[in-house]
Design a protein around this motif. Structure first.
Motif, short mmCIF file in Angstrom:
data_model
loop_
_atom_site.label_atom_id
_atom_site.label_comp_id
_atom_site.label_asym_id
_atom_site.label_seq_id
_atom_site.Cartn_x
_atom_site.Cartn_y
_atom_site.Cartn_z
N ASP A 113 0.84 -1.22 0.00
CA ASP A 113 0.00 0.00 0.00
C ASP A 113 0.86 1.25 0.00
N LEU A 114 1.87 1.18 0.84
CA LEU A 114 2.77 2.33 0.97
C LEU A 114 3.50 2.60 -0.34
N SER A 115 3.95 1.52 -0.98
CA SER A 115 4.68 1.67 -2.25
C SER A 115 3.81 2.37 -3.28
N SER A 116 2.52 1.96 -3.37
CA SER A 116 1.72 2.59 -4.42
C SER A 116 1.44 4.05 -4.11
N SER A 117 1.25 4.39 -2.83
CA SER A 117 1.05 5.82 -2.53
C SER A 117 2.29 6.63 -2.86
N ILE A 118 3.47 6.08 -2.50
CA ILE A 118 4.71 6.82 -2.76
C ILE A 118 4.89 7.02 -4.26
N LYS A 119 4.67 5.93 -5.01
CA LYS A 119 4.85 5.99 -6.46
C LYS A 119 3.94 7.05 -7.07
N GLU A 120 2.70 6.95 -6.69
CA GLU A 120 1.70 7.86 -7.26
C GLU A 120 2.03 9.32 -6.93
N ARG A 121 2.37 9.58 -5.69
CA ARG A 121 2.67 10.97 -5.31
C ARG A 121 3.95 11.46 -5.96
N ALA A 122 4.98 10.59 -5.97
CA ALA A 122 6.27 11.02 -6.52
C ALA A 122 6.16 11.37 -8.00
N LEU A 123 5.29 10.64 -8.71
CA LEU A 123 5.16 10.90 -10.14
C LEU A 123 4.20 12.04 -10.46
N ASN A 124 3.24 12.27 -9.58
CA ASN A 124 2.21 13.25 -9.92
C ASN A 124 2.34 14.59 -9.23
N GLU A 125 3.01 14.61 -8.09
CA GLU A 125 3.10 15.89 -7.39
C GLU A 125 4.29 16.68 -7.88
N GLU A 126 4.05 17.90 -8.13
CA GLU A 126 5.10 18.80 -8.59
C GLU A 126 5.96 19.20 -7.38
N PRO A 127 7.30 19.04 -7.46
CA PRO A 127 8.10 19.51 -6.31
C PRO A 127 7.93 21.02 -6.14
N PRO A 128 7.75 21.48 -4.90
CA PRO A 128 7.62 22.92 -4.69
C PRO A 128 8.88 23.63 -5.21
N GLY A 129 8.72 24.86 -5.63
CA GLY A 129 9.84 25.61 -6.23
C GLY A 129 11.10 25.53 -5.38
N THR B 94 12.83 22.96 -4.65
CA THR B 94 13.09 21.65 -4.04
C THR B 94 13.62 20.68 -5.10
N SER B 95 14.70 20.01 -4.78
CA SER B 95 15.25 19.05 -5.74
C SER B 95 14.37 17.79 -5.76
N ALA B 96 14.49 17.02 -6.83
CA ALA B 96 13.71 15.78 -6.95
C ALA B 96 14.03 14.85 -5.78
N ARG B 97 15.29 14.84 -5.38
CA ARG B 97 15.72 13.97 -4.29
C ARG B 97 15.01 14.33 -2.98
N ASP B 98 15.03 15.62 -2.65
CA ASP B 98 14.40 16.05 -1.40
C ASP B 98 12.88 15.87 -1.46
N HIS B 99 12.36 16.04 -2.65
CA HIS B 99 10.91 15.90 -2.82
C HIS B 99 10.47 14.45 -2.54
N VAL B 100 11.18 13.50 -3.13
CA VAL B 100 10.79 12.10 -2.94
C VAL B 100 11.03 11.65 -1.50
N LEU B 101 12.08 12.16 -0.92
CA LEU B 101 12.39 11.80 0.47
C LEU B 101 11.28 12.32 1.40
N LYS B 102 10.81 13.51 1.10
CA LYS B 102 9.74 14.11 1.90
C LYS B 102 8.45 13.27 1.76
N ILE B 103 8.18 12.80 0.55
CA ILE B 103 6.98 11.99 0.33
C ILE B 103 7.09 10.67 1.12
N VAL B 104 8.26 10.05 1.05
CA VAL B 104 8.47 8.79 1.78
C VAL B 104 8.23 9.01 3.27
N TYR B 105 8.82 10.08 3.77
CA TYR B 105 8.69 10.38 5.20
C TYR B 105 7.22 10.62 5.57
#
Ligand code: GDP
Length: 290
Positions: A51-67, A69-80
């Motif tokens: 369940d967690l994997s699909s939420s992370i995947k979906e958010r990481a691909l669809n949410e725009e990183p805030p201005g 923010t690097s892709a790395r920090d963005h995905v890490l924030k989503i995971v957290y």
């Protein structure tokens, strides 16, 4: 950054994103695979991991990183955020007079946790007492008494009394001047009707303000059944995970939290009375992913 001490493979996958401002599907797949690997080896339930994997995947691909923010920090924030969403904040344990009932299987660390929690409350200026109702495990009385002496907290038990409900009632009366009453209960090697009947009787007799399920960090798939049964019988408000000083990462606690719709309150990190910490999501999540 929100998470430190990440495992080296996950860190490696994240580091590959350095300098990127957008994530592509392959990046996300790789990171999610690393996260799955870490969580499964930390004993997190496989359905929760999926369940967690699909939420992370979906958010990481669809949410725009805030201005900015690097892709790395963005995905890490989503995971957290997704993990915090699952684990939640620490169980609310107000620093005020209350009765806490501890439940769990034999060997999970209930008696040790009872004394540790009493010590913890005493460091907050509250007068704490442990009431030992475990008449099943030989040695439970002596162990609790000794630990409470070490913790310099009040203790009540009666080695000559066989009825745990009577001990619980007498104990509350004998320690009525204390602010905090921690009621330790007997476990069994497995979930048995006798265990559930006994804890339900104690629960009715002491009417606790909160009930905590004590789980060994090494528990894997067994967490689900235990959590379900104890929650159905007495209602679980929080989980205490013990033996986190060992190699086990305590992922079973996530299953229990999810199953009981509760949260984690305390972490046990050793055999002495001071080896207790209030749960804090950041450190725990780093450990699960480490
Ligand atoms: P109970 O049967 O649930 O009351 O379990 P006990 O409190 O007797 O604990 C079982 C064993 O686990 C004992 O040997 C404790 O010393 C040990 N133990 C409990 N908590 C911890 C912990 O956080 N770390 C370590 N290393 N050992 C623990």
């Amino acid at each position: 950054m929100v998470l430190d001490n990440l495992g080296s493979s996950l860190r490696g996958s994240l580091d590959k994103l350095q300098g990127k401002s957008r994530l592509d599907e392959d990046d996300v797949e790789e990171i999610v695979r690393e996260i799955q690997r870490s969580l499964l080896s930390a004993d997190v339930d496989v359905n929760l991991v999926m369940d967690l994997s699909s939420s992370i995947k979906e958010r990481a691909l669809n949410e725009e990183p805030p201005g900015g923010t690097s892709a790395r920090d963005h995905v890490l924030k989503i995971v957290y955020e997704e993990l915090v969403g699952l684990i939640g904040e620490s169980t609310d344990i107000p620093l005020e007079p209350q009765t806490i009932l501890l439940a769990g299987l034999q060997g999970s660390g209930k008696t040790t946790t009872a004394a540790k929690m009493a010590w913890w409350f005493s460091t907050k200026g509250l007068r704490a007492a442990v009431i030992q109702t475990d008449t099943f495990r030989p040695g439970a009385y002596d162990q609790a008494k000794q630990m409470c002496e070490r913790a310099e907290v009040e203790f009540y038990g009666d080695p000559d009394e066989e009825d745990p409900v009577k001990i619980a009632r007498d104990g509350l009366e004998a320690t009525e001047d204390a602010d905090i009453h921690i009621v330790d209960t007997a476990g069994r090697h497995a979930l048995e009707d006798a265990l559930i009947d006994e804890i339900e009787d104690i629960d009715s007799a002491v009417n606790p303000d909160r009930s905590l399920l004590v789980l060994d960090a090494a528990i894997g798939q067994g967490a689900k059944d235990q959590a379900r049964q104890f929650d159905d019988s007495i209602g679980i408000d929080g989980v205490a995970i013990t033996k986190l000083d060992g190699t086990a990462k305590g992922g079973g606690a996530l299953t229990a939290v999810n199953e009981t719709d509760s949260s984690i309150g305390f972490l046990g990190t050793g055999e002495t009375v001071q080896d207790i910490e209030r749960f804090e999501p950041n450190g725990f999540i780093s450990r699960l992913l480490g």
